[in-house]
Design an enzyme around this catalytic site. Structure first.
Site, short mmCIF file in Angstrom:
data_model
loop_
_atom_site.label_atom_id
_atom_site.label_comp_id
_atom_site.label_asym_id
_atom_site.label_seq_id
_atom_site.Cartn_x
_atom_site.Cartn_y
_atom_site.Cartn_z
N SER A 354 0.87 -1.16 0.00
CA SER A 354 0.00 0.00 0.00
C SER A 354 0.91 1.21 0.00
O SER A 354 1.72 1.36 0.90
CB SER A 354 -0.88 -0.05 1.25
OG SER A 354 -1.92 0.88 1.16
N ARG A 392 3.61 -11.92 3.05
CA ARG A 392 2.68 -12.11 1.93
C ARG A 392 3.43 -12.42 0.64
O ARG A 392 2.93 -13.14 -0.23
CB ARG A 392 1.80 -10.86 1.76
CG ARG A 392 0.80 -10.73 2.91
CD ARG A 392 -0.22 -9.64 2.69
NE ARG A 392 -1.11 -9.58 3.84
CZ ARG A 392 -2.16 -8.76 3.94
NH1 ARG A 392 -2.43 -7.91 2.95
NH2 ARG A 392 -2.92 -8.77 5.01
#
Length: 425
Positions: A354, A392
Site C-alpha cells: 500500500s 505475503r
RNA sequence: GGUGAGAUGGCUGAGUGGUCGAAAGCACCGGUCUUGAAAACCGGCAUGGGUUUGUAGCCCAUCUAGAGUUCAAAUCUCUAUCUCACCGCCA
C-alpha cells in the site's frame, strides 16, 4: 491533521471533501466551539497583556524606589480572573484538539469517488497468472508438507493464534526475500537503509496518525512510567525521524528503507484470514519512506509505487495496481495505490503493498518542515509504502512457484540468497 | 541500578527574579567594495498562535517537558524525559 486555518475559513468545503470518503464532519459543533474559542482566547490574551504591562510597571517603579503597594493591590484581582480564563481556554482547546485530531486527511482530486473497495480503479496489470496442470495447494499445505516449514501449531503454543514458527528452508526463504528487497531498494532505487526501534513512544504514534484514534490496533507496553507501543509498520519510526526538524532544502528528497518486524493487534478483524500467513500479529516488512517538497509529492508517489512493483516484476509474480477510492484510503492518506499479487490458491489478487502520499497531514502533526530558498519554513510532504510485505510475498512465491510434486522452485533473483539452491523440497 | 554534571535560537554559547525573545560568535540572506570571488564593512535573520481583507500593525505563548512559588520566572522549587562521565550488571 488538517490546517486549522482551513477549518476556520472553509469548513463547509472541508466537510464536503470528507463526505466523499464517508466521513461526516459535525460542522455545527465545530463552529460553535470555534466561536467560543475566539472569544475566550482574545479575552485571555487581553488579561495576559494587562498583567504583563502592570508587572513591568511594578518593576520600573521599584527601580525608581517608589512605593509599589498600590500597584500590587491593583494587579491582585487580575490573577484570579486570568487563572480562570486560562483554565477555561485550556479545556476548550483540548476539546477542539480532540475533534480535529480525529479528522482524516482530504482525498486528492485524482482519487476516484466511491465508498467501498468495489469502487477502486485498477490502473495497471503486470504478468499473466500461470496455468497449472495439477491441483494447486495453498501456501499452508505446501509449507507444512516441507518439513513443517510453516508451523502454526507451534506458533499457537508459544504465543497464540496469528503467530507462526518458520523452519528450515522456509525460514531461510523468508530471510532471503527481505534481503533481496532491501538490496534492490538501496542499490537500484536510491533509498538509504535504516534500522529503527520497534518500540516507539506516543508522540511518534501521534505524528503518523495511529494515535489518538487507532490505539486499539497496536500492542502496547507499560513499564512503570515508560509507555511504548510496538510499531505496526516501520513507517512510524522512519517518518518520525523528521518530527520537530527543519530540513535544508538541499537535503530533499529523503528516501529511506528498512526491514523490520511489524506488530498488529488485528482487533477489528477476528475471523478474517484466520488461515495462514496473510494476517499475522507479527510479520516482516520492507518499508519505503520518502520526505519531499510539497510540489514533488505526487510524482514521488508514482516513483515509490514503481519501486514496490519492481520487486514483484523481478520475482516474476503477476500483480495489479489499484487506485483506492475516496472511501477506501487510510486516515492519513490523500492518495493511495494498492498493489495486489496473484495468489493461485485463492484465484484472486491480494494486497501486498500500500503506497500512500500523506501530503502535509503527518508533517503538520509532527511539525516537520524544511527551509525554502527564501529562508522560510514550510511543511514537508511525507510518503510511504510497503516494498513489500515479506510474509505475503512468501505466500505468493510458495503458491506461484509450486510444482506438481509439492516442491517449490526458487525464483531466479533469490537463488544467490538461498545458497544457490534451485528448489525447496 | 548507583553517583555526579548538564539540557538556552540552524550551530556554539552568555545570561541566578523585573523593558530578556534572550548578549556574542559562526552559519545563512541582502547590500557596499571588486572584472568576478574572497576579505573587510553595513544591514537583516527563531518558532507557534490570535486578531485582521492582510506574508502590514498590534497582541499572546515558547529558553527539554509538566506542575508549583511570585505582581513578575530562562533564572527559584518539585517531577519526568533525554544527554554526558564514572561505578555496578548485562546480550
Amino acid at each position: 491533521m488538517l490546517d486549522s486555518k482551513l477549518l476556520r475559513s472553509d469548513l463547509d468545503e472541508v466537510a464536503a471533501q470528507l463526505a466523499k470518503r464517508g466521513f461526516t464532519l459535525d460542522t455545527a459543533t465545530i463552529n460553535a466551539l470555534e466561536d467560543e474559542r475566539k472569544e475566550l482566547q482574545v479575552r485571555t490574551q487581553e488579561l495576559q497583556s494587562q498583567r504583563n504591562t502592570r508587572s513591568k510597571s511594578i518593576g520600573q517603579a521599584k527601580a525608581r524606589g517608589e512605593d509599589i503597594q498600590p500597584l500590587l493591590a491593583e494587579v491582585g484581582q487580575l490573577g484570579a480572573k486570568l487563572d480562570l480564563a486560562k483554565e477555561e481556554l485550556a479545556t476548550l482547546l483540548a476539546k477542539i484538539d480532540a475533534i480535529v485530531s480525529a479528522i482524516p486527511n482530504l482525498p486528492h482530486e485524482s482519487v476516484p469517488h466511491g465508498l467501498s473497495e468495489d469502487d477502486n480503479v485498477e490502473v495497471r496489470r503486470w504478468g499473466t497468472p500461470k496455468e497449472f496442470d495439477f491441483d494447486v495447494k495453498d501456501h499452508v499445505d505446501l509449507a507444512t508438507a516441507l518439513g513443517k516449514g510453516l508451523d502454526f501449531e507451534s506458533g499457537a503454543k508459544l504465543s497464540g493464534t496469528r503467530f507462526v514458527v518458520m523452519r528450515g528452508q522456509i525460514a531461510r526463504l523468508n530471510r532471503a526475500v527481505g534481503q533481496f528487497m532491501l538490496d534492490l531498494h538501496t542499490e537500484q532505487h536510491g533509498y538509504q537503509e535504516m534500522n529503527v526501534p520497534l518500540l516507539v513512544n506516543h508522540d511518534s504514534l501521534f505524528g503518523t496518525g495511529q494515535l489518538p484514534k487507532f490505539g486499539e490496533d497496536l500492542f502496547h507496553t507499560d513499564l512503570g512510567n515508560k509507555k511504548f507501543s510496538l510499531i505496526p509498520t516501520a513507517e512510524v519510526p522512519l517518518t518520525n525521524l523528521v518530527r520537530d526538524e527543519i530540513i535544508e532544502e538541499a537535503e530533499l528528497p529523503i528516501k529511506m528503507t528498512a526491514l523490520s518486524c511489524c506488530f498488529r493487534s488485528e482487533a477489528g478483524s477476528s475471523g478474517r484470514d484466520i488461515r495462514g500467513l496473510i494476517r499475522q500479529h507479527q510479520f516482516d516488512k520492507v518499508e519505503l519512506v520518502q520526505i519531499v517538497k510539497p510540489e514533488d509529492s505526487f510524482a514521488a508517489l508514482e516513483g515509490l509505487t514503481k519501486c514496490a512493483e519492481k520487486v514483484l516484476e523481478l520475482l516474476e509474480l503477476p500483480y495489479r495496481t489499484v487506485n483506492l477510492c475516496t472511501g477506501d484510503i487510510g486516515f492519513s492518506a490523500t492518495k493511495t495505490f494498492d498493489i495486489e499479487v496473484w495468489l493461485p490458491a485463492q484465484g484472486t489478487y491480494r494486497e501486498i503493498s500500500s503506497c500512500s502520499n500523506m501530503g502535509d497531514f503527518q508533517a503538520r502533526r509532527m511539525q516537520a518542515r524544511y527551509r525554502t530558498g527564501e529562508n522560510k519554513t514550510e511543511l514537508l510532504h511525507t510518503l510511504n509504502g510497503s516494498g513489500l510485505a515479506v510474509g505475503r510475498t512468501l505466500v505468493a512465491i510458495l503458491e506461484n512457484y509450486q510444482q506438481a510434486d509439492g516442491s517449490i522452485a526458487v525464483p531466479e533473483v533469490l537463488k544467490p540468497y538461498m545458497g544457490g539452491i534451485t528448489q525447496i523440497g
